[in-house]
Write a protein that holds these residues in place. Structure first.
Motif, mmCIF file in Angstrom:
data_model
loop_
_atom_site.group_PDB
_atom_site.id
_atom_site.type_symbol
_atom_site.label_atom_id
_atom_site.label_comp_id
_atom_site.label_asym_id
_atom_site.label_seq_id
_atom_site.Cartn_x
_atom_site.Cartn_y
_atom_site.Cartn_z
ATOM 1 N N TRP A 22 -60.982 -4.043 -7.808
ATOM 2 C CA TRP A 22 -60.662 -2.787 -7.108
ATOM 3 C C TRP A 22 -60.553 -1.649 -8.140
ATOM 4 O O TRP A 22 -59.701 -1.694 -9.018
ATOM 5 C CB TRP A 22 -59.326 -2.949 -6.369
ATOM 6 C CG TRP A 22 -59.113 -1.920 -5.286
ATOM 7 C CD1 TRP A 22 -59.128 -0.561 -5.414
ATOM 8 C CD2 TRP A 22 -58.848 -2.175 -3.901
ATOM 9 N NE1 TRP A 22 -58.894 0.053 -4.222
ATOM 10 C CE2 TRP A 22 -58.706 -0.914 -3.267
ATOM 11 C CE3 TRP A 22 -58.702 -3.341 -3.137
ATOM 12 C CZ2 TRP A 22 -58.426 -0.790 -1.897
ATOM 13 C CZ3 TRP A 22 -58.423 -3.206 -1.782
ATOM 14 C CH2 TRP A 22 -58.294 -1.941 -1.176
ATOM 15 N N GLY A 23 -61.421 -0.666 -8.005
ATOM 16 C CA GLY A 23 -61.338 0.514 -8.881
ATOM 17 C C GLY A 23 -61.611 0.190 -10.333
ATOM 18 O O GLY A 23 -60.969 0.766 -11.219
ATOM 19 N N VAL A 58 -64.452 -3.150 -4.692
ATOM 20 C CA VAL A 58 -64.008 -1.958 -3.973
ATOM 21 C C VAL A 58 -64.033 -0.799 -4.957
ATOM 22 O O VAL A 58 -63.382 -0.861 -6.005
ATOM 23 C CB VAL A 58 -62.577 -2.131 -3.412
ATOM 24 C CG1 VAL A 58 -62.197 -0.932 -2.542
ATOM 25 C CG2 VAL A 58 -62.447 -3.425 -2.627
ATOM 26 N N ASP A 59 -64.787 0.239 -4.636
ATOM 27 C CA ASP A 59 -64.862 1.382 -5.553
ATOM 28 C C ASP A 59 -65.330 2.600 -4.767
ATOM 29 O O ASP A 59 -65.746 2.483 -3.620
ATOM 30 C CB ASP A 59 -65.813 1.080 -6.719
ATOM 31 C CG ASP A 59 -65.393 1.812 -7.996
ATOM 32 O OD1 ASP A 59 -64.668 2.822 -7.875
ATOM 33 O OD2 ASP A 59 -65.788 1.371 -9.089
ATOM 34 N N VAL A 75 -65.053 3.090 -0.831
ATOM 35 C CA VAL A 75 -63.911 3.832 -0.294
ATOM 36 C C VAL A 75 -64.118 5.312 -0.586
ATOM 37 O O VAL A 75 -64.641 5.672 -1.645
ATOM 38 C CB VAL A 75 -62.597 3.372 -0.965
ATOM 39 C CG1 VAL A 75 -61.390 4.083 -0.379
ATOM 40 C CG2 VAL A 75 -62.428 1.877 -0.829
ATOM 41 N N ASP A 80 -57.594 5.085 -1.576
ATOM 42 C CA ASP A 80 -57.268 3.684 -1.858
ATOM 43 C C ASP A 80 -55.925 3.276 -1.260
ATOM 44 O O ASP A 80 -55.797 2.199 -0.689
ATOM 45 C CB ASP A 80 -57.218 3.461 -3.373
ATOM 46 C CG ASP A 80 -58.543 3.708 -4.036
ATOM 47 O OD1 ASP A 80 -59.377 2.808 -4.022
ATOM 48 O OD2 ASP A 80 -58.752 4.827 -4.547
ATOM 49 N N THR A 104 -60.903 6.557 5.717
ATOM 50 C CA THR A 104 -61.028 5.847 4.449
ATOM 51 C C THR A 104 -62.478 5.668 4.013
ATOM 52 O O THR A 104 -62.732 5.252 2.883
ATOM 53 C CB THR A 104 -60.408 4.439 4.555
ATOM 54 O OG1 THR A 104 -61.159 3.688 5.516
ATOM 55 C CG2 THR A 104 -58.960 4.507 4.970
ATOM 56 N N LEU A 132 -58.087 2.744 -9.649
ATOM 57 C CA LEU A 132 -56.987 2.671 -8.681
ATOM 58 C C LEU A 132 -55.714 3.269 -9.278
ATOM 59 O O LEU A 132 -55.062 4.121 -8.670
ATOM 60 C CB LEU A 132 -56.738 1.216 -8.275
ATOM 61 C CG LEU A 132 -55.617 1.025 -7.245
ATOM 62 C CD1 LEU A 132 -56.095 1.456 -5.860
ATOM 63 C CD2 LEU A 132 -55.147 -0.430 -7.199
ATOM 64 N N ASN A 141 -50.457 3.501 -5.874
ATOM 65 C CA ASN A 141 -51.627 2.689 -5.531
ATOM 66 C C ASN A 141 -51.479 1.274 -6.073
ATOM 67 O O ASN A 141 -51.715 0.295 -5.361
ATOM 68 C CB ASN A 141 -52.901 3.299 -6.132
ATOM 69 C CG ASN A 141 -53.249 4.637 -5.514
ATOM 70 O OD1 ASN A 141 -52.710 5.002 -4.477
ATOM 71 N ND2 ASN A 141 -54.136 5.368 -6.153
#
Lengths: 319, 544
Positions: A22-23, A58-59, A75, A80, A104, A132, A141
Motif C-alpha cells: 500500500w503506497g 494499492v497506489d 486510489v 487512503d 475513493t 501512505l 493513515n
C-alpha cells in the motif's frame, strides 16, 4: 486504536499467501524485497512460492510494481484513509455510504472482493510505504492500516509492516528507543529526553531556527529538507560525517569523510522488521569510522565543564 | 577495600540471621579481613546480599516494542537527568536501559535475569543489556516454539534435539532455556493456541505441549545447565487454568524445573465472572515436589504494560481491553505480544490476581523455592518490589489493602485467612539467596568469604516500604554505587553465559534447514562472543 501487529520477514516468506503493498513501489525502492522475502521465495507453508501467493498493490498511480501484482487498486490521491476506514467497516459487515465509496476512486465491488480475499487468506500481510504514511492524513493513515490489520485477526492471521529504508534508519529508531524511550524527535535540553514530533523533529527545529549547531550523520538533509531548513543549516556551524561529499557537506563548515559501514567499517544494521544483522567489512578504509569520530568528539566535549547545574539526579515532575 | 562494621547481617545462605558481623570487601569479593581502606559504620543498619531478579523483561525486541507503544507513560515517568557520570533516561512502565540499571541498583538489586530472548534478535538483547549499567546480567533463550526443535521432538530425535538446543544456547549467548506456552506460540502463527497438554499442536501431527515440556526438561537436565527449564505454562491467565498448571508440574516429575510467574497459572472458575484463586491446591502440590522452584509473578494495582512471548494470550487481552496491541511473530522461533494494562482493585479478576500472587508467597512453605518477582512489567514494574515486601511483612497493612478490593472477590480468594508475616531473613531468601541458588550463581545471594561483594545496607526502619525503597548504601563488586538515594558510580556489569557441550557436526544438520526457513545467512545467526561487553562463561554442572 494503536499498536502494531507485525512479524519478521521470514514469517512472510514461510507463510504469507496474501500480500498487500500500500503506497509503496518496492520494485524500484526495495528491489530485493520481492525475491528475498515477499513474493518469489518458496516457503515452508507456501511450497510453490509466487503461485501460492496473491499480491495486491494499492497506489495512486501505476508504478513498476504493478507488473508484479495480481490486483491493482488505484486510489484517488489523498483518499487512503477513507478506503481503509471503509474496509474496516466492510470486514465487520457494517453498512457503508456509496457516495463515500465513490469518492475513493474504487468501486464497492473492488472493495468487497478485497475483503473476501483478505478473509480467505491463511496468513495475510500488508506492507505500507511513504505513499501512505507521508501523504494527506500522515500518521493517521498508518494508524488506520495498522488497526485494520489488528482487527483482521478476528477472522484470520494478519500482520502489517512499514516498508522502511534509507540505510539503517530502523537501527537508529531501535537504539533511540532503548536509550531514551522515544524513536526520534527527542529533545535533551532539560537533561532528560522529551519527545514531540512536529516540535522537536529536526526539520521543525531548523525551520524555526532553534538550533545553534548541527551534527549530521548518515543523512543528507541538504538534498531533502525544505529551503528554510537548508538556509538555517548554512547559517549555523554544521558538521557532516559521510563517506562521500553530499549536498549537506557543501553548505557545512566541516565535512569529515568516514569509512562505509558494511564495506569498510563493521557494525550492526537493523532490517525493516527490526532483526539485527552484523555488518562485516570486506575492505580496509583509510578513513575513520563514524563511531571513532563521534567518540573523539564526545571525549572532547566531556572534557569541558558540565553545563547542567547541580539540580538533583532525577525529577518526578517533568516539565 | 572496605570494612563494614556493626551491621545486622541477614545472609541466609550461610545461616546468618541478624547477627552483628563485620564484612570485609576487597577486589570485588567478600574477604576474611582487610588491612586499611574505608570503614563504613553500619551500626544499627541491616545488611543483605544484593537482590537477584530471576525473571524480568528489561532488554530486547519486546520491551523495546513496549517502549515505542507507551510514549504517554514516559511523559509522566521519573526522569533521570544526565550528568558527567550518568546517562539520561526515563523510568515508568518500560524504563530505558540506563534508567533500568539505576532503578534496580537504587533499590538494592545487583543481578537480573532477562527471561525471554529469541535467537534471531539476541544481538539486539545483548546490545541493550550492555547499556544496562551496574547490575550483572544473564538471559534465557526461547525454545518451546522453535520449529527446528519441535520437528525433532515430534520425530522423537531427542539426542539430536539436545545438540541443537546446546548449539542454540551458545548461538544466542544465553544462560538457560525458557519455554513459553509450549506449542501455543507456534500455533498462534496460524491464529490458534495450544491449551491442552495432551492435544496435538496446530500444524503438527502428534506433537503435544506435554511432550515439549518433558523433552526440554530432560534436555536441560542432561546438558547440566545450572538453571533448570524455565517454564511459562500453557493457558496463562485463563480461568480454570490451574488444571493445566498441575498437569505441567506432573509432566515434570523426575526433572528440575522453574515455574515462571505462577500467579498467572493459579486460577479456578469457568469464566471471568466466576474466576477464583486456586493457590491452595497449587501450593499443596508444589510443597510436596522439591524438584520445582517458582517465582510469584505478583500483581500490584496500577498501570503497566504487559509483554510476553505468549502471542495468543495478548490477542485475547487486546480484545478484552480494546487498548493498543503490539504483536511480533519471530520466524520459526517464537513471538511476542504487548498490551498496556491497568490492574484495578474494583475489578474481580484483577483483585483475584493481586491476592493470588501474595497467597503463593505465603502458602509455599519453603522460601528457598519461591521468589519475589512481578514478571516485570507484566504484574507491576520491578521498582515496586518494596510495596510487595511491605505486603508480605505486615499483615495489618495487608488487611487495610484487602478492605479496598471489590467485595465480590473476597470469597474467591484465600488471602484474608492468611496471617503469616515474612521476617527479614525470609525476605533475604526470596529476593536474593533463593533466586541466586536457583540460577546456580554460587557467588551471588550470599556474603560468605569468596562471594561477590554485592550487598545492600538498609536503615532498620519500621516503615518497611521506606526501608526497602531507600537503601542507605548499595555496593556492587565492592564499590559504593548508591548512597542515600544518590547514584555514586555506574560500573559496567558482567554477563553470564553458558557453553554447553555439543557435537560441532550439528551445524551440518542445521545449516540446510536454516537456509531453507530463515531469511538471513547462517553465519550471521549466532551472536559473536565479542559482542558481549564483560562475558563470563560459566560451567555446566556435572551430569551424572
Amino acid at each position: 486504536m494503536g499498536g502494531k501487529v507485525t512479524c519478521t520477514l521470514g514469517e512472510v516468506k514461510n507463510r504469507a499467501d496474501f500480500i498487500v503493498f500500500w503506497g509503496g513501489n518496492p520494485a524500484e525502492c526495495h528491489p530485493r524485497h520481492f525475491t528475498k522475502y515477499s513474493l518469489m521465495p518458496k516457503g515452508k507453508h507456501v511450497p510453490n512460492g509466487r503461485k501460492d501467493r496473491t499480491v495486491v498493490l494499492v497506489d495512486i498511480r501505476e508504478t513498476k510494481s504493478v507488473k508484479a501484482a495480481d490486483i491493482f487498486l488505484q486510489v484517488r490521491p489523498g483518499k487512503d484513509f477513507e478506503v481503509l476506514t471503509i474496509l474496516r467497516a466492510l470486514i465487520k459487515d457494517q453498512a457503508v455510504d456509496p457516495r463515500q465509496v465513490a469518492e475513493t476512486g474504487l468501486t464497492l465491488e473492488q472493495l468487497t472482493d478485497l475483503v473476501a480475499r483478505m478473509k480467505r487468506a491463511k496468513f495475510g500481510v500488508m506492507f505500507f510505504g511513504m505513499g501512505l504514511s507521508m501523504t494527506r492524513g500522515k500518521h493517521m493513515n498508518s494508524a488506520a492500516l495498522l488497526t485494520l490489520a489488528a482487527e483482521m485477526n478476528a477472522f484470520t492471521k494478519f500482520v502489517a509492516m512499514p516498508m522502511r529504508g534509507h540505510g539503517n534508519v530502523t537501527g537508529a529508531d531501535v537504539v533511540m528507543r532503548w536509550q531514551t524511550g522515544y524513536p526520534f524527535g527527542i529533545n535533551f535540553s532539560r537533561g532528560y529526553p522529551r519527545y514531540n514530533p512536529g516540535e522537536f523533529s529536526t526539520v521543525d527545529l531548523l525551520v524555526r531556527g532553534d538550533a545553534d549547531a548541527a551534527l549530521i550523520l548518515g543523512a543528507d538533509p541538504g538534498a531533502t529538507m525544505p529551503q528554510p531548513a537548508i538556509d538555517h543549516l548554512a547559517r549555523i556551524p554544521t558538521i557532516v560525517l559521510d563517506p562521500k561529499v553530499t549536498h549537506t557537506s557543501r553548505l557545512a563548515r566541516v565535512h569529515i569523510t568516514t569509512a562505509v559501514t558494511g564495506i569498510s567499517a563493521p557494525g550492526t544494521g537493523y532490517r525493516m522488521d527490526e532483526v539485527p544483522i552484523p555488518l562485516r567489512p570486506a575492505l580496509k578504509s583509510p578513513y575513520p569510522t563514524d563511531e571513532e569520530v563521534i567518540r573523539r568528539i564526545h571525549e572532547a566535549v566531556c572534557a569541558k565543564p558540565d553545563w547542567i547545574h547541580a539540580n538533583g539526579q532525577y525529577t518526578t515532575n517533568q516539565v | 577495600m572496605i570494612r563494614i562494621t556493626g551491621g545486622k547481617v541477614y545472609d541466609p545462605a550461610n545461616g546468618i540471621n541478624g547477627q552483628v558481623r563485620d564484612i570485609c570487601l576487597a577486589g570485588g569479593k567478600v574477604v576474611a579481613d582487610v588491612d586499611g581502606g574505608r570503614t563504613i559504620d553500619a551500626t544499627g543498619l541491616v545488611i543483605m546480599p544484593g537482590g537477584v531478579d530471576i525473571h524480568t523483561h528489561v532488554a530486547g525486541g519486546s520491551i523495546n516494542f513496549a517502549r515505542a507503544m507507551t510514549p504517554e507513560d514516559h511523559r509522566r515517568a521519573v526522569a533521570f537527568i544526565r550528568s558527567q557520570s550518568r546517562r539520561a533516561g526515563l523510568g515508568g512502565m518500560a524504563p530505558t536501559t540506563f534508567a533500568t540499571g539505576y532503578l534496580y541498583a537504587g533499590m538494592g538489586w545487583t543481578t537480573v535475569n532477562e527471561a525471554a530472548v529469541p535467537i534471531l534478535s539476541a544481538k539486539h538483547t545483548h546490545e541493550e543489556l550492555r547499556d544496562v549499567p551496574i547490575v550483572d546480567k544473564s538471559c534465557l533463550v526461547l525454545m518451546a516454539n522453535n520449529e527446528i526443535v519441535l520437528d525433532l521432538l515430534q520425530a522423537g530425535e531427542l539426542e539430536r534435539a539436545r545438540h541443537v538446543v546446546a548449539w542454540q544456547i551458545w548461538a544466542s549467548k544465553a544462560y538457560g532455556v525458557k519455554a513459553v506456552n509450549p506449542g501455543g506460540v507456534a500455533a498462534w502463527k496460524w491464529g490458534q493456541d495450544a491449551k491442552q497438554l495432551s492435544d496435538p499442536i496446530a500444524g503438527y501431527h502428534t506433537l503435544t505441549p506435554g511432550a515439549i515440556i518433558k523433552g526440554l526438561a530432560q534436555i536441560v537436565d542432561e546438558l547440566g545447565l545450572p538453571h533448570p527449564l524455565h517454564l511459562h505454562c500453557n493457558n496463562l491467565g485463563a480461568p480454570g487454568n490451574v488444571t493445566t498448571t498441575l498437569e505441567s508440574m506432573k509432566a515434570l516429575e523426575g526433572h528440575r524445573a522453574h515455574m515462571a510467574h505462577l500467579q498467572y497459572h493459579a486460577y479456578g472458575g469457568d469464566d471471568w465472572s466466576t474466576m477464583r484463586s486456586e493457590t491452595v491446591q497449587l501450593a499443596e502440590y508444589f510443597n510436596a515436589h522439591p524438584n520445582l522452584t517458582t517465582d510469584a509473578g505478583a500483581v500490584l494495582f496500577g498501570d503497566t504494560v504487559t509483554i510476553t512471548a505468549d502471542g495468543p494470550w495478548q490477542h485475547l487481552l487486546y480484545k478484552l481491553t480494546g487498548r493498543k496491541w503490539g504483536n511480533l511473530d519471530v520466524e520459526n522461533e517464537t513471538g511476542c505480544g504487548i498490551v498496556p494494562y491497568s490492574y484495578r482493585p474494583s475489578n474481580l479478576v484483577n483483585a483475584v490476581q493481586w491476592a493470588a500472587g501474595l497467597e503463593l508467597l505465603l502458602l509455599i512453605d519453603d522460601p528457598w523455592r519461591v521468589f519475589l518477582t512481578t514478571d516485570h512489567p507484566n504484574g507491576a514494574c520491578f521498582w515496586r518490589y518494596p510495596e510487595i515486601i511491605q505486603l508480605l511483612m505486615r499483615n495489618d497493612f495487608r488487611r487495610e489493602c484487602l478492605a479496598s478490593i471489590t467485595p465480590k472477590a473476597r470469597k474467591a480468594i484465600k488471602l484474608p485467612e492468611l496471617d503469616r508475616e515474612y521476617s527479614l531473613y525470609e525476605i533475604a531468601i526470596i529476593t536474593s539467596a533463593g533466586p541466586a541458588r536457583a540460577l546456580g550463581l554460587k557467588e551471588k545471594g550470599q556474603l560468605g568469604v569468596g562471594a561477590d561483594a554485592d550487598l545492600v545496607i538498609y536503615h532498620d526502619d519500621p516503615d518497611v516500604l521506606r526501608m526497602f525503597s531507600h537503601p542507605r548504601y548499595v555496593l556492587k563488586a565492592g564499590e559504593i554505587v548508591v548512597e542515600d538515594g544518590d547514584i555514586r558510580a555506574t560500573p559496567e556489569g558482567r554477563e553470564f553465559l553458558i557453553k554447553p557441550a555439543y557435537d560441532e557436526g550439528i551445524e551440518n544438520f542445521l545449516r540446510p534447514l536454516f537456509e531453507d526457513q530463515y531469511t538471513m545467512s547462517f553465519e550471521n545467526y549466532p551472536v559473536e562472543v565479542q559482542r558481549i561487553e564483560h562475558p563470563e562463561i560459566r560451567d555446566c554442572m556435572g551430569t551424572e
